[in-house]
Design a protein around this motif. Sequence first.
Motif, PDB file in Angstrom:
ATOM      1  N   ASN A 293      27.597  -2.059 -13.151  1.00  0.00           N
ATOM      2  CA  ASN A 293      27.597  -0.951 -12.184  1.00  0.00           C
ATOM      3  C   ASN A 293      26.402  -0.972 -11.236  1.00  0.00           C
ATOM      4  O   ASN A 293      25.503  -0.125 -11.308  1.00  0.00           O
ATOM      5  CB  ASN A 293      27.680   0.381 -12.933  1.00  0.00           C
ATOM      6  CG  ASN A 293      29.009   0.546 -13.652  1.00  0.00           C
ATOM      7  OD1 ASN A 293      29.282  -0.154 -14.622  1.00  0.00           O
ATOM      8  ND2 ASN A 293      29.849   1.453 -13.185  1.00  0.00           N
TER       9      ASN A 293
ATOM     10  N   LEU B  66      29.749   3.308  -7.983  1.00  0.00           N
ATOM     11  CA  LEU B  66      29.660   1.865  -8.223  1.00  0.00           C
ATOM     12  C   LEU B  66      30.615   1.468  -9.346  1.00  0.00           C
ATOM     13  O   LEU B  66      30.250   0.795 -10.301  1.00  0.00           O
ATOM     14  CB  LEU B  66      28.222   1.465  -8.565  1.00  0.00           C
ATOM     15  CG  LEU B  66      27.223   1.553  -7.408  1.00  0.00           C
ATOM     16  CD1 LEU B  66      25.796   1.366  -7.909  1.00  0.00           C
ATOM     17  CD2 LEU B  66      27.540   0.515  -6.335  1.00  0.00           C
TER      18      LEU B  66
ATOM     19  N   HIS C  28      28.449   6.015 -14.784  1.00  0.00           N
ATOM     20  CA  HIS C  28      27.507   5.168 -14.044  1.00  0.00           C
ATOM     21  C   HIS C  28      26.454   4.567 -14.960  1.00  0.00           C
ATOM     22  O   HIS C  28      26.122   3.383 -14.837  1.00  0.00           O
ATOM     23  CB  HIS C  28      26.838   6.003 -12.950  1.00  0.00           C
ATOM     24  CG  HIS C  28      25.810   5.258 -12.173  1.00  0.00           C
ATOM     25  ND1 HIS C  28      26.118   4.181 -11.368  1.00  0.00           N
ATOM     26  CD2 HIS C  28      24.458   5.429 -12.072  1.00  0.00           C
ATOM     27  CE1 HIS C  28      25.008   3.715 -10.797  1.00  0.00           C
ATOM     28  NE2 HIS C  28      23.993   4.459 -11.224  1.00  0.00           N
TER      29      HIS C  28
ATOM     30  N   ALA D  63      25.054  -3.230  -7.250  1.00  0.00           N
ATOM     31  CA  ALA D  63      25.476  -3.890  -6.019  1.00  0.00           C
ATOM     32  C   ALA D  63      24.299  -4.694  -5.481  1.00  0.00           C
ATOM     33  O   ALA D  63      23.167  -4.565  -5.958  1.00  0.00           O
ATOM     34  CB  ALA D  63      25.934  -2.865  -4.972  1.00  0.00           C
TER      35      ALA D  63
ATOM     36  N   GLN E 127      33.847  -1.438  -6.266  1.00  0.00           N
ATOM     37  CA  GLN E 127      32.571  -2.005  -5.810  1.00  0.00           C
ATOM     38  C   GLN E 127      32.168  -3.196  -6.669  1.00  0.00           C
ATOM     39  O   GLN E 127      31.609  -4.185  -6.156  1.00  0.00           O
ATOM     40  CB  GLN E 127      31.481  -0.925  -5.855  1.00  0.00           C
ATOM     41  CG  GLN E 127      31.683   0.219  -4.867  1.00  0.00           C
ATOM     42  CD  GLN E 127      32.717   1.241  -5.332  1.00  0.00           C
ATOM     43  OE1 GLN E 127      33.136   1.270  -6.490  1.00  0.00           O
ATOM     44  NE2 GLN E 127      33.125   2.104  -4.407  1.00  0.00           N
TER      45      GLN E 127
ATOM     46  N   VAL F  48      33.869  -6.371  -5.636  1.00  0.00           N
ATOM     47  CA  VAL F  48      33.187  -7.012  -4.509  1.00  0.00           C
ATOM     48  C   VAL F  48      32.003  -7.833  -5.011  1.00  0.00           C
ATOM     49  O   VAL F  48      31.805  -8.986  -4.601  1.00  0.00           O
ATOM     50  CB  VAL F  48      32.719  -5.948  -3.492  1.00  0.00           C
ATOM     51  CG1 VAL F  48      31.838  -6.584  -2.418  1.00  0.00           C
ATOM     52  CG2 VAL F  48      33.917  -5.257  -2.863  1.00  0.00           C
ATOM     53  N   LEU F  49      31.199  -7.245  -5.907  1.00  0.00           N
ATOM     54  CA  LEU F  49      30.035  -7.960  -6.433  1.00  0.00           C
ATOM     55  C   LEU F  49      30.458  -9.206  -7.210  1.00  0.00           C
ATOM     56  O   LEU F  49      29.814 -10.259  -7.105  1.00  0.00           O
ATOM     57  CB  LEU F  49      29.221  -7.028  -7.331  1.00  0.00           C
ATOM     58  CG  LEU F  49      27.975  -7.640  -7.977  1.00  0.00           C
ATOM     59  CD1 LEU F  49      26.997  -8.157  -6.941  1.00  0.00           C
ATOM     60  CD2 LEU F  49      27.307  -6.627  -8.897  1.00  0.00           C
TER      61      LEU F  49
ATOM     62  N   ALA G   6      27.161   2.747   3.193  1.00  0.00           N
ATOM     63  CA  ALA G   6      27.585   3.259   1.896  1.00  0.00           C
ATOM     64  C   ALA G   6      28.669   4.306   2.089  1.00  0.00           C
ATOM     65  O   ALA G   6      28.856   4.846   3.182  1.00  0.00           O
ATOM     66  CB  ALA G   6      26.398   3.845   1.148  1.00  0.00           C
TER      67      ALA G   6
END
Length: 301
Positions: free
Chosen positions: A150, A255, A281, A152, A259, A262-263, A159
């Motif tokens: 969690n 996150l 989170h 980036a 997201q 994507v990472l 954002a």
Amino acid sequence: MLDAKRTPDDRFANLPGFPWAPHYVDDLPGYEGLRAAYIDEGPQDADRTFLCLHGEPSWSYLYRRMIPVFLGSGARVVAPDFFGFGRSDKPVNQSDYSFDFHRNYLLALVERLDLQHITLVVQDWGGLIGLTLPIAAEFAARLDRLIVMNTAIGTGQPAGPGFMAWKNYALSTPDLPIGALIARGTPHLTPEEIAAYDAPYPDASYKAGAQIFPALVPIEPDMAGADYGRAASAWWSTEWNGASFMAVGDADPVLGPPQMAVLRKQIKGCPEPMMIAGGGHFVQEWGEPIARAALEAFGGR
């Protein structure tokens, strides 16, 4: 020397599930007179070191469910507190905090402790800063593996509204209710554990770092740290050849799975993530099964 506060030791008495004694250093280059705190457990000559980096607004206490698993494998475990958090000193002026202030501290501490064969363990700001460390060649040479949760890489991209609301709230709330904020997405915390997250902050004057941290996230191309993020994204996608493990708390509204997908594409060879159903989170609060799964993925060590 920066004007900073030091949390009294008695604030950290009887921390539930966190028996490890702190280590301190107050003469890191560029930080002379500021005392940094870190946990350093396991054999000093172990063939693996887990470097566990916390985020905002937590401290190394966040890793208490993962540290025993890592230690049980025979490894060394180092968990620093960023300045402004945990047992580390807390500059009182928001202007003293910057991306470089935190990043250079970690590089200096790793060099001082001469950490080798590092498994980098990151979440939230631990990842925003930690994932940029390997663009420093001296850190990359020490790095073997990655556990990522969690977080980036901040490359200067805008954002979403959830993050912007959090940023604005933090900046406009001098006395952040830190324990309550962490508990909001982590319903299984006990009152004593919530109190442990509040322990570093006797009053609002200790919270400048926690207030300003969200505003330092590189969400515009020319913000400090964005250049590190762009270089780090390139490094992880092209230069990284180590083993990776990803865990995702699927209830994280900022996150979470989209997201982290994507990472994952930015990290060469990163396998499908371990999804933590209902995990918020601060997914380290579900950390024991994550740590065990990561060790299994790494061959049991």
